[in-house]
Enzyme design. Structure first.
Site, PDB file in Angstrom:
ATOM      1  CB  SER A   1      39.674  35.269  38.088  1.00  0.00           C
ATOM      2  OG  SER A   1      38.851  36.976  37.341  1.00  0.00           O
TER       3      SER A   1
ATOM      4  CE  LYS B   1      38.242  32.938  37.302  1.00  0.00           C
ATOM      5  NZ  LYS B   1      37.989  31.744  35.892  1.00  0.00           N
TER       6      LYS B   1
ATOM      7  CG  HIS C   1      35.735  35.453  39.646  1.00  0.00           C
ATOM      8  ND1 HIS C   1      35.389  34.731  38.365  1.00  0.00           N
ATOM      9  CD2 HIS C   1      35.624  36.402  39.986  1.00  0.00           C
ATOM     10  CE1 HIS C   1      36.061  36.084  38.074  1.00  0.00           C
ATOM     11  NE2 HIS C   1      36.496  37.145  39.387  1.00  0.00           N
ATOM     12  CG  ASN C   2      34.290  32.825  36.007  1.00  0.00           C
ATOM     13  OD1 ASN C   2      34.917  33.290  36.663  1.00  0.00           O
ATOM     14  ND2 ASN C   2      34.083  31.719  34.595  1.00  0.00           N
TER      15      ASN C   2
ATOM     16  CD  GLU D   1      33.811  37.385  34.813  1.00  0.00           C
ATOM     17  OE1 GLU D   1      33.030  36.917  33.034  1.00  0.00           O
ATOM     18  OE2 GLU D   1      34.217  37.244  34.989  1.00  0.00           O
TER      19      GLU D   1
END
Length: 487
Positions: A135, A189, A192-193, A196
Site C-alpha cells: 500500500s 490489505k 485496509h482498502n 480506505e
C-alpha cells in the site's frame, strides 16, 4: 543492455507503475534487482529510469528464462501484475525455469483464497509462495510502502532483509511485519482498502457539508483541511485533500476539483470487504455506505434526470433558516469526521479479527495498526492510538469501548449529531457519517428492538426465541393467541 557480473539478489516481473517504482526502491536500498515484463518496452523504460535516478543496480531482461537465470539461489521473484488470470499465467511462465526452494511473491491486490490455492499448487513443484499486500500508491512504492506479506514463513525469511529496508520507516520501525499464514496478507490489505473507502467517503461528506451548507470556497476548504492536518486528523488523506482544493484548472478558469466528474471508480477490494462482512456476520455499515455511495455516484445520468423530475415536481432545496456560524460548523464537522472515522476503523479491525479466528491466523491487531502508520494510504496519527488500545487490551472487543476512544466519542457526539441533523435538514446525504452514528448508537445500547423482529420470525416461521428471564428456546402460537384475543 548491461548485465550484472554476479547474480542479482531478487527479481521483479510486471513493470506497470507500482512494479517500476517498487523495483527502483529495492535497487536504491542497495539490493541488485533483475526486472522482466511481457511488453519489453516497459523493461527498457525501467532500465532508463534506474540510470536517471542514480545509476541504480537494476538490470532488464526481455525473456523469462534469462531473467530467472540471472537471480542468485534460492531465487526470489516478486510479481506485480493484474489480479486473477494474469497472475496464474505469470506463475506458469516463471515456474518453468524455477527450481525447488525458489520463492514467488504476489504483490498485487489479490483475493485471499486465490493466494491460498496458488501456495498449494506451487508447493507441489517445491516452490515457496507469499501473497504480499503493498500500500502507498506509486509514491509509496518508490519511497517506502506499507507491506503486508502472508503465506510461507520460510519465504518471508528469504526477503526479510529486503522488506525491512524497502518499507516506510516510522518511529516504531519499518512498516512491515510477517502477517500470518495462507492468504492473511492479502486479506489484511483488502480490509485496509475497505477502511480506505470509508475514510474517503467520510472526508467527501465533510467537504459536502462545508461547501453546500457552510458555503466555503475552495480557498477556505484548503485552509480548513491544512489546519485539520495539524491535529487529531493528521493523515495522508487529509493532506492530499488540502492539496486538491489548491489546484487551479489548467484547461479553464477556477479550480480543477470543480471540473472533475462526480463519478467514483473502483477496482473491487471495497466490494470484497463488504462481501466478507456479510459472510462473517460482522457489521461494517460505514464501509458498506461508502461502497453504496460509489454505486450511486455511478448513476450520474439517472441522477441528472431525477434532479429535473423533483425540481419540476415542486421539490425545493431545503435550507436552514438560522444563519450559519462558519467557525462553529467547521469545528463540528471536524469532530463528526473524527468520531465517524473511529467507527470505520473499528469495523475494519473487527472484520480482521473475525477472519483470523475463523482461519486460525492469530493476527495481531496492534501490530497491523503499527505497520499502517507509514507508507500506506490510510496512514494517520491516530493509528498510534489504535496500536496502544490493542497493546493495553489485546482482547479488546471493539475500539469504541477502549477507554480513550470512548471518551473521545463522548466528547464529540453532540457535534456529530448536529452535523448529521443539519445535513438531513438541508437535504444533503451523509451516508457514512449517518451509518457510523447508527453503528455507535446501536452498539452502546443494552437493549435493541430486535426482540420484535425475533417475535415476528417466530410468528410466521416458528423460528423460536430466547427469553430475557428464563434459559432455553421457546415457540409461541402467536396466530392462535391473537385470533382468540380478537373473539
Amino acid at each position: 543492455m548491461a548485465q550484472p557480473t554476479t547474480p542479482t539478489r531478487i527479481g521483479l516481473a510486471g513493470l506497470a507503475v507500482m512494479g517500476q517504482n517498487l523495483a527502483l526502491n529495492i535497487a536504491e536500498k542497495g539490493f541488485p534487482i533483475s526486472v522482466y515484463n511481457r511488453t519489453t518496452s516497459k523493461v527498457d523504460e525501467t532500465v532508463e529510469r534506474a540510470k536517471l535516478e542514480g545509476n541504480l543496480p537494476l538490470y532488464g531482461y526481455h525473456d523469462p528464462e534469462s531473467f530467472i537465470q540471472s537471480l542468485q539461489k534460492p531465487r526470489v521473484v516478486i510479481m506485480l501484475v493484474k489480479a486473477g488470470a494474469p497472475v496464474d499465467q505469470t506463475i506458469k511462465t516463471l515456474s518453468a525455469y524455477l527450481e525447488k526452494g525458489d520463492c514467488i511473491i504476489d504483490g498485487g491486490n489479490e483475493w485471499y483464497e486465490n493466494t491460498e490455492r496458488r501456495e498449494k499448487e506451487v508447493a507441489e513443484l517445491g516452490l515457496l509462495y507469499l501473497g504480499m499486500g503493498v500500500s502507498g500508491g506509486e509514491e509509496g512504492a518508490r519511497n517506502g510502502p506499507s507491506l503486508m506479506p502472508g503465506g510461507s514463513f520460510e519465504a518471508y525469511k528469504h526477503i526479510e532483509d529486503i522488506v525491512l529496508k524497502v518499507a516506510a520507516q516510522v518511529d516504531s520501525g519499518p512498516c512491515v511485519t510477517y502477517i500470518g499464514k495462507g492468504g492473511s496478507g492479502n486479506f489484511v490489505k483488502m480490509i485496509h482498502n475497505g477502511i480506505e473507502y470509508g475514510d474517503m467517503q467520510l472526508i467527501a461528506e465533510a467537504y459536502d457539508v462545508l461547501r453546500s451548507v457552510g458555503k466555503l470556497s475552495n480557498e477556505e476548504l484548503q485552509s480548513v483541511f491544512t489546519e485539520w492536518n495539524k491535529g487529531e486528523l493528521l493523515s495522508f488523506l487529509i493532506e492530499i485533500t488540502a492539496d486538491i482544493f489548491g489546484i487551479k484548472d489548467d484547461k479553464g478558469d477556477g479550480y480543477l476539483v470543480d471540473k472533475v466528474l462526480d463519478k467514483t471508480g473502483m477496482k473491487g477490494t471495497g466490494k470484497w470487504t463488504v462481501q466478507q462482512a456479510a459472510e462473517l456476520s460482522v457489521p461494517a455499515p460505514t464501509i458498506e455506505a461508502s461502497l453504496d455511495a460509489r454505486f450511486l455516484s455511478g448513476l450520474k445520468e439517472e441522477r441528472v434526470e431525477a434532479a429535473k423530475v423533483f425540481k419540476s415536481g415542486g421539490f425545493v432545496e431545503l435550507s436552514t433558516d438560522e444563519p450559519i456560524d462558519k467557525q462553529k460548523l467547521i469545528d463540528d464537522v471536524r469532530k463528526a469526521l473524527y468520531a465517524a472515522k473511529i467507527c470505520s476503523y473499528a469495523q475494519g479491525m473487527n472484520l480482521i479479527r473475525a477472519k483470523s479466528i475463523e482461519k486460525g491466523w492469530d493476527l495481531k491487531l496492534g501490530e497491523l495498526a503499527r505497520i499502517w502508520k507509514g507508507g500506506c494510504i490510510i496512514r494517520a496519527i491516530f493509528l498510534d492510538r489504535i496500536k496502544k488500545a490493542y497493546d493495553r487490551n489485546p482482547g479488546l472487543a471493539n475500539l469504541l469501548v477502549d477507554p480513550e476512544f470512548a471518551k473521545e466519542i463522548i466528547d464529540r457526539q453532540s457535534a456529530w449529531r448536529r452535523v448529521v441533523c443539519l445535513a438531513i435538514n438541508s437535504g444533503i446525504s451523509t451516508p457514512g457519517m449517518s451509518a457510523s452514528l447508527a453503528y455507535f448508537d446501536s452498539y452502546r445500547r443494552d437493549r435493541l428492538p430486535a426482540n420484535l423482529v425475533q417475535a415476528q420470525r417466530d410468528y410466521f416461521g416458528a423460528h423460536t426465541y430466547e427469553r430475557v428471564d428464563v434459559e432455553g428456546s421457546y415457540h409461541t402460537e402467536w396466530f392462535k393467541l391473537a385470533k382468540q384475543s380478537r373473539i
